[in-house]
Write a protein that holds these residues in place. Structure first.
Motif, mmCIF file in Angstrom:
data_model
loop_
_atom_site.group_PDB
_atom_site.id
_atom_site.type_symbol
_atom_site.label_atom_id
_atom_site.label_comp_id
_atom_site.label_asym_id
_atom_site.label_seq_id
_atom_site.Cartn_x
_atom_site.Cartn_y
_atom_site.Cartn_z
ATOM 1 N N LEU A 93 2.433 -7.567 7.355
ATOM 2 C CA LEU A 93 1.889 -6.556 6.389
ATOM 3 C C LEU A 93 2.154 -6.962 5.004
ATOM 4 C CD1 LEU A 93 2.351 -3.597 8.749
ATOM 5 C CD2 LEU A 93 0.025 -5.019 8.317
ATOM 6 N N GLU B 64 2.025 -5.111 1.000
ATOM 7 C CA GLU B 64 1.343 -3.989 0.208
ATOM 8 C C GLU B 64 1.136 -4.554 -1.181
ATOM 9 O OE1 GLU B 64 4.743 -2.147 3.168
ATOM 10 O OE2 GLU B 64 4.247 -4.004 1.950
ATOM 11 N N SER C 184 -2.907 -0.871 -1.435
ATOM 12 C CA SER C 184 -3.422 -1.546 -0.170
ATOM 13 C C SER C 184 -2.574 -2.165 0.681
ATOM 14 C CB SER C 184 -4.282 -2.799 -0.918
ATOM 15 O OG SER C 184 -5.311 -2.038 -1.720
ATOM 16 N N CYS C 185 -2.770 -2.205 1.985
ATOM 17 C CA CYS C 185 -1.904 -3.260 2.734
ATOM 18 C C CYS C 185 -2.697 -4.206 3.631
ATOM 19 C CB CYS C 185 -1.170 -1.968 3.624
ATOM 20 S SG CYS C 185 -0.308 -2.931 5.107
ATOM 21 N N TRP D 68 1.488 4.969 6.467
ATOM 22 C CA TRP D 68 2.131 4.786 5.159
ATOM 23 C C TRP D 68 3.473 5.870 5.207
ATOM 24 C CZ3 TRP D 68 1.277 1.487 1.585
ATOM 25 C CH2 TRP D 68 0.029 0.827 1.313
ATOM 26 N N THR E 64 -7.337 -4.311 6.239
ATOM 27 C CA THR E 64 -6.706 -3.770 5.135
ATOM 28 C C THR E 64 -6.778 -2.338 5.311
ATOM 29 O OG1 THR E 64 -7.348 -5.683 3.459
ATOM 30 C CG2 THR E 64 -6.726 -3.534 2.783
ATOM 31 N N CYS F 50 3.716 0.395 4.445
ATOM 32 C CA CYS F 50 2.754 0.581 5.529
ATOM 33 C C CYS F 50 3.266 -0.056 6.877
ATOM 34 C CB CYS F 50 1.353 -0.161 5.219
ATOM 35 S SG CYS F 50 1.407 -2.019 5.117
ATOM 36 N N TRP G 239 6.211 -3.646 10.180
ATOM 37 C CA TRP G 239 6.439 -2.887 8.718
ATOM 38 C C TRP G 239 6.397 -4.122 7.587
ATOM 39 C CZ3 TRP G 239 7.514 2.191 7.802
ATOM 40 C CH2 TRP G 239 7.733 2.671 8.973
ATOM 41 N N GLY G 240 5.552 -3.523 6.469
ATOM 42 C CA GLY G 240 5.561 -4.456 5.129
ATOM 43 C C GLY G 240 6.707 -4.054 4.618
ATOM 44 N N THR H 77 5.821 -1.309 -1.766
ATOM 45 C CA THR H 77 5.926 -1.305 -3.194
ATOM 46 C C THR H 77 6.178 -0.266 -3.718
ATOM 47 O OG1 THR H 77 3.766 -1.805 -4.744
ATOM 48 C CG2 THR H 77 3.384 -0.343 -2.656
#
Length: 121
Positions: A4, A6, A21-22, A36, A78, A96, A111-112, A115
């Motif tokens: 992911l 972001e 966005s993710c 989120w 996305t 995200c 997990w991302g 951001t």
């Protein structure tokens, strides 16, 4: 395996808007609910919003209800977070995650990196 990434964070004045966005890699994206979360310095990770695999069910934290909207486009792998009427207390790193339809961070598998969103007063 889902990766992911972001994007869309930045600095905005109070009352302004941002769209996060993710982007997800992997063909299994549509199997997962997407959430989120946010984390401010010195604070625990906090649930913001979640959307189920089809986009038909969403759930929001009380603190963002009516201001934030989560959506997803499975064709583009996305998920989005539209944030309106931003407040200084929304300042945090936004992350995200892919997992179950849940508000608890521990139930998410991927997990991302996050951001940064900064809202000035």
């Amino acid at each position: 395996q889902v990766q992911l990434v972001e994007s869309g964070g930045g600095l905005v004045q109070a009352g302004g808007s941002l769209r996060l966005s993710c982007a997800a890699s992997g063909r299994t994206f549509r199997r997962y609910a997407m959430g989120w979360f946010r984390q401010a310095p010195g604070k625990e990770r906090e649930f913001v919003a979640v959307i189920n695999w089809s986009g038909g069910n969403t759930y929001y934290a009380d603190s963002v209800k009516g201001r934030f909207t989560i959506s997803r486009d499975n064709a583009k792998n996305t998920v989005y977070l539209q944030m309106n009427s931003l407040k200084p207390e929304d300042t945090a790193v936004y992350l995200c995650a892919a997992g179950g339809l849940d508000t608890r961070p521990g139930t998410y598998d991927y997990w991302g990196q996050g951001t940064q969103v900064t809202v000035s007063s």
